[in-house]
Design a protein around this motif. Structure first.
Motif, PDB file in Angstrom:
ATOM      1  N   ARG A   1      35.465  41.326  33.437  1.00 13.84           N
ATOM      2  CA  ARG A   1      36.115  41.825  32.638  1.00 13.84           C
ATOM      3  C   ARG A   1      36.506  43.168  34.176  1.00 13.84           C
ATOM      4  O   ARG A   1      37.693  43.751  33.534  1.00 13.84           O
ATOM      5  CB  ARG A   1      35.352  42.970  31.236  1.00 13.84           C
ATOM      6  CG  ARG A   1      36.249  43.585  31.004  1.00 13.84           C
ATOM      7  CD  ARG A   1      34.781  44.642  30.540  1.00 13.84           C
ATOM      8  NE  ARG A   1      35.437  46.127  29.749  1.00 13.84           N
ATOM      9  CZ  ARG A   1      36.156  46.642  28.725  1.00 13.84           C
ATOM     10  NH1 ARG A   1      35.897  45.627  28.355  1.00 13.84           N
ATOM     11  NH2 ARG A   1      36.394  47.806  28.215  1.00 13.84           N
ATOM     12  N   MET A   2      35.882  43.941  34.736  1.00 16.31           N
ATOM     13  CA  MET A   2      36.287  44.832  35.462  1.00 16.31           C
ATOM     14  C   MET A   2      36.682  44.063  36.392  1.00 16.31           C
ATOM     15  O   MET A   2      37.870  45.239  36.892  1.00 16.31           O
ATOM     16  CB  MET A   2      34.162  45.567  36.097  1.00 16.31           C
ATOM     17  CG  MET A   2      33.470  45.869  35.298  1.00 16.31           C
ATOM     18  SD  MET A   2      32.543  46.153  35.983  1.00 16.31           S
ATOM     19  CE  MET A   2      31.422  45.339  37.101  1.00 16.31           C
ATOM     20  N   VAL A   3      36.772  42.731  36.541  1.00 16.16           N
ATOM     21  CA  VAL A   3      38.223  42.887  38.478  1.00 16.16           C
ATOM     22  C   VAL A   3      39.599  42.984  37.381  1.00 16.16           C
ATOM     23  O   VAL A   3      40.517  43.262  37.594  1.00 16.16           O
ATOM     24  CB  VAL A   3      37.829  41.168  38.647  1.00 16.16           C
ATOM     25  CG1 VAL A   3      38.668  40.834  39.323  1.00 16.16           C
ATOM     26  CG2 VAL A   3      36.189  41.177  39.174  1.00 16.16           C
TER      27      VAL A   3
ATOM     28  N   GLN B   1      42.022  35.490  40.071  1.00 10.70           N
ATOM     29  CA  GLN B   1      43.010  35.581  39.784  1.00 10.70           C
ATOM     30  C   GLN B   1      44.741  36.265  40.398  1.00 10.70           C
ATOM     31  O   GLN B   1      45.465  37.059  40.157  1.00 10.70           O
ATOM     32  CB  GLN B   1      42.719  37.414  39.217  1.00 10.70           C
ATOM     33  CG  GLN B   1      41.491  37.228  37.718  1.00 10.70           C
ATOM     34  CD  GLN B   1      42.229  37.086  36.667  1.00 10.70           C
ATOM     35  OE1 GLN B   1      43.718  36.629  36.639  1.00 10.70           O
ATOM     36  NE2 GLN B   1      41.936  36.186  35.765  1.00 10.70           N
ATOM     37  N   ASN B   2      44.351  35.350  41.509  1.00  9.22           N
ATOM     38  CA  ASN B   2      45.327  35.340  43.301  1.00  9.22           C
ATOM     39  C   ASN B   2      45.438  36.845  43.352  1.00  9.22           C
ATOM     40  O   ASN B   2      46.989  37.298  43.781  1.00  9.22           O
ATOM     41  CB  ASN B   2      46.258  35.090  42.737  1.00  9.22           C
ATOM     42  CG  ASN B   2      46.607  34.532  43.730  1.00  9.22           C
ATOM     43  OD1 ASN B   2      46.183  34.624  44.759  1.00  9.22           O
ATOM     44  ND2 ASN B   2      48.741  33.938  44.122  1.00  9.22           N
ATOM     45  N   ARG B   3      44.068  37.703  43.134  1.00  7.89           N
ATOM     46  CA  ARG B   3      44.168  39.240  43.868  1.00  7.89           C
ATOM     47  C   ARG B   3      43.728  39.690  44.959  1.00  7.89           C
ATOM     48  O   ARG B   3      42.405  38.931  45.207  1.00  7.89           O
ATOM     49  CB  ARG B   3      44.338  39.925  42.520  1.00  7.89           C
ATOM     50  CG  ARG B   3      42.728  39.756  41.976  1.00  7.89           C
ATOM     51  CD  ARG B   3      42.359  41.209  40.986  1.00  7.89           C
ATOM     52  NE  ARG B   3      43.179  43.093  41.612  1.00  7.89           N
ATOM     53  CZ  ARG B   3      42.506  43.957  40.786  1.00  7.89           C
ATOM     54  NH1 ARG B   3      42.406  43.746  39.359  1.00  7.89           N
ATOM     55  NH2 ARG B   3      42.701  44.950  41.316  1.00  7.89           N
ATOM     56  N   ASP B   4      43.705  40.899  45.560  1.00  5.81           N
ATOM     57  CA  ASP B   4      42.666  41.440  46.991  1.00  5.81           C
ATOM     58  C   ASP B   4      41.922  41.855  46.525  1.00  5.81           C
ATOM     59  O   ASP B   4      41.860  41.993  44.647  1.00  5.81           O
ATOM     60  CB  ASP B   4      43.751  42.354  47.256  1.00  5.81           C
ATOM     61  CG  ASP B   4      45.037  42.029  48.029  1.00  5.81           C
ATOM     62  OD1 ASP B   4      45.245  41.302  48.618  1.00  5.81           O
ATOM     63  OD2 ASP B   4      45.913  43.125  48.146  1.00  5.81           O
ATOM     64  N   MET B   5      41.122  41.410  47.288  1.00  8.87           N
ATOM     65  CA  MET B   5      39.402  42.143  46.616  1.00  8.87           C
ATOM     66  C   MET B   5      39.676  43.310  46.516  1.00  8.87           C
ATOM     67  O   MET B   5      40.163  44.542  46.827  1.00  8.87           O
ATOM     68  CB  MET B   5      38.808  42.070  47.637  1.00  8.87           C
ATOM     69  CG  MET B   5      38.164  40.349  48.478  1.00  8.87           C
ATOM     70  SD  MET B   5      36.622  40.140  46.871  1.00  8.87           S
ATOM     71  CE  MET B   5      35.459  40.712  47.935  1.00  8.87           C
ATOM     72  N   VAL B   6      38.646  43.638  45.395  1.00  6.78           N
ATOM     73  CA  VAL B   6      38.344  45.276  44.475  1.00  6.78           C
ATOM     74  C   VAL B   6      36.940  45.626  45.576  1.00  6.78           C
ATOM     75  O   VAL B   6      36.224  45.320  45.773  1.00  6.78           O
ATOM     76  CB  VAL B   6      38.386  45.326  42.832  1.00  6.78           C
ATOM     77  CG1 VAL B   6      40.225  44.425  42.544  1.00  6.78           C
ATOM     78  CG2 VAL B   6      37.726  44.225  42.608  1.00  6.78           C
TER      79      VAL B   6
END
Length: 583
Positions: A499-501, A466-471
């Motif tokens: 889903r959660m990410v 999703q090209n996003r920072d680590m959650v």
């Protein structure tokens, strides 16, 4: 086990000794001499009605010379020497104003039991016990809470003061739910424990940022519940460390896998994630049989990774450079079965490709064929499959020339094939053909220690995707995921993490991001309360339901309703006003 006053005190501790049988007609001077000479504590003589006349020496010495000992006599009832202490107390209550006379098996008096002395000793024992309990409560590392039948706090140790920052003098003597609106404290402990149901290792988050495990037990005396005691172990640091450790372990494993890909490109089992003993045992067996030609039957629930194991076995074998062909046995229509598996010749049937078409077995020549969900295959098709496996030869549809084939067979199923054989739904000869080595893949609920590692692996995968920072994942979410039974196994876990990410905000996965079917649920008043609401909302709603039910059962009588709920009437009025219950 605790040794209390009922076991510590003996009848010998309660009696006046020594005693002596006397003639009540003896002169006072002789009696005084005997008292001083023999250090007597009491004097006795029998009464015609089988009771005793008893005079305590201390009382007799107060008499003047002209007084008579008979004027001081007090009735005494016999107490056999083997009478339990509890029974002695009952006897004293049954004969008010009398003294107990401890007698041996021959009926001879051994001592005198007096209620005042017994009360003094019992009071002393109670003070000792209170001191011991207080010391014990302040010595243990757990937060200890004791409540009575009305949920009033009667015990609150130093660890509880530290954990909740509530001084003992503030909370002791007050209703516990005035300080905590927790469903666990106000409902489980006050209702379930009062019904003699213990609570063991119940995870709870009493205040934000604090995680505890609760043990609670009822205090029962002669089938009457007097209250309950609750022990709370602070696991906040453990939860945080476990969270960080799991994350770090996942990252280390990911790095290890990336390094392994460089140095060991043929490590076929590296995609199978987990370190639980059951999983490692399955991998070990798969590795041992991989470089052979034996047929393997992989058994396990849907979503456990049976195809992943089959592909790993193929890639670890000498056939790794040949095809790995997957056949879903339950998805092939009977009419297309032969053409799909064995192919067909040009013009074999209307609509057939002019050039013909190779079947799965022909494509898999010198490689591995994976018969997925073989338990779903109809009986008539099982016969055709068995013939090919036995003869290693088949004919194309519409063809007359036999085709020899060399394939390694790996089958998989989630069905109970043995029961299907008994029911006549699966051929026994086919079963033995595919089941040379049986490989069990454990379901995810039996390898919970692998869940955190899988979660962080999937989080990293989907964050990159999703090209996003680590959650991050909140500890209470991790607890929910660890306690969930995972009927869909790894496939379901992967979908949930994705889903959660996607839904996570501010780089944190919270309970709200879980699917509604997985959110923490509690059974209260016959209903299920979901954490889609806040804990305070759930508690208020639950209390309101319980109170309304009690009022209905009591016909609107608030006194009876309060009695049913085990709370004072004033508390019921307070809660009805707070919860806007109009009756």
């Amino acid at each position: 086990m605790f040794k209390g006053a009922s076991e510590t005190l003996k009848i010998e501790d309660l009696i006046y000794q020594p005693v002596a049988l006397i003639d009540p007609e003896q002169s006072p001077e002789v009696l005084r001499f005997n008292i001083r000479e023999k250090q007597l504590a009491a004097m006795l003589w029998p009464s015609p009605d089988s009771s005793w006349n008893v005079v305590l020496a201390s009382e007799f010495l107060k008499l003047e010379d002209r007084g008579k000992i008979g004027d001081l006599a007090v009735k005494g009832f016999p107490v056999p020497v083997d009478t339990p202490l509890a029974k002695v107390i009952d006897l004293i209550r049954s004969f008010p104003g009398q003294l107990g006379v401890l007698i041996d098996k021959m009926g001879f008096p051994l001592g005198v039991i007096e209620a005042g002395r017994m009360l003094s000793l019992l009071w002393e024992q109670m003070l000792h016990l209170e001191c011991s309990v207080t010391t014990l409560m302040d010595t243990v590392n757990e937060a200890i809470t004791m409540i009575d039948q009305q949920n009033v706090v009667v015990g609150w140790n130093k660890r509880a003061e530290e954990l909740y920052r509530i001084p003992a003098h503030t909370i002791v003597g007050q209703e516990i739910n005035r300080f905590f609106s927790s469903l666990v404290v106000t409902h489980v402990i006050s209702k379930d424990v009062m019904k003699k149901k213990g609570v063991r290792n119940d995870y709870h988050q009493p205040i934000p940022g604090t995680h505890v495990l609760i043990n609670a037990s009822p205090i029962v005396y002669q089938d009457q519940v007097l209250g309950s005691v609750c022990s709370e172990r602070d696991i906040t640091e453990t939860v945080s460390l476990h969270n960080e450790l799991s994350k770090a372990s996942s990252e280390v494993r990911q790095l290890k896998n990336e390094i392994t890909k460089i140095h060991r490109p043929n490590d076929a089992f590296q995609k199978i994630v987990g370190h639980s003993k059951k999983l490692r045992d399955s991998i070990s067996l798969a590795q041992r049989v991989a470089n052979t030609n034996v047929a393997v039957l992989i058994r396990g629930e849907s979503g456990t990774g049976k195809e992943l194991f089959a592909e790993a076995i193929h890639n670890e074998s000498s056939r790794r450079n040949k095809p790995f062909v997957v056949i879903n046995c339950g998805a092939i229509p009977a009419a297309l079965f032969e053409s799909e598996l064995f192919g067909y010749q040009s013009g074999a049937f209307t609509g057939a490709d002019r050039k013909g078409r190779p079947g799965k077995f022909e494509i898999a020549h010198q490689g591995t064929i994976f018969l997925d969900e073989i338990g779903e295959m109809p009986l008539d098709l099982q016969v055709k499959l068995l013939r090919v496996l036995q003869n290693k030869r088949f004919y194309k549809v519409g063809g007359s020339d036999p085709i020899d084939v060399d394939v390694r067979v790996i089958a998989a199923t989630h069905r109970d094939l043995e029961q299907m054989i008994n029911d006549g739904l699966f051929r026994e000869d086919l079963y033995y053909r595919i089941n040379v080595v049986s490989l069990e893949i454990p379901p995810l609920r039996q390898r919970k220690e692998d869940i955190p590692e899988l979660i962080y692996l999937f989080i990293r995968e989907f964050c990159l995707q999703q090209n996003r920072d680590m959650v991050q994942i909140a500890p209470e979410v991790m607890t929910t995921l660890l306690n969930y039974p995972w009927p869909g196994n790894i496939r379901e876990l992967r979908n949930v993490v994705e889903r959660m990410v996607i839904l996570a905000e501010d780089k944190m996965i919270l309970q709200d991001h879980l699917p509604s079917s997985m959110k923490l649920k509690r059974f209260t008043a016959g209903e299920i309360a979901s954490t889609e609401s806040t804990l305070t909302d759930i508690t208020d709603r639950t209390e309101k339901e319980i109170i309304l039910q009690a009022l209905e059962e009591a016909g609107g009588d608030k006194s009876k309703a309060a009695k049913r709920l085990g709370i004072p009437r004033s508390t019921l009025y307070y809660k009805m006003k707070k919860l806007d219950i109009k009756q």
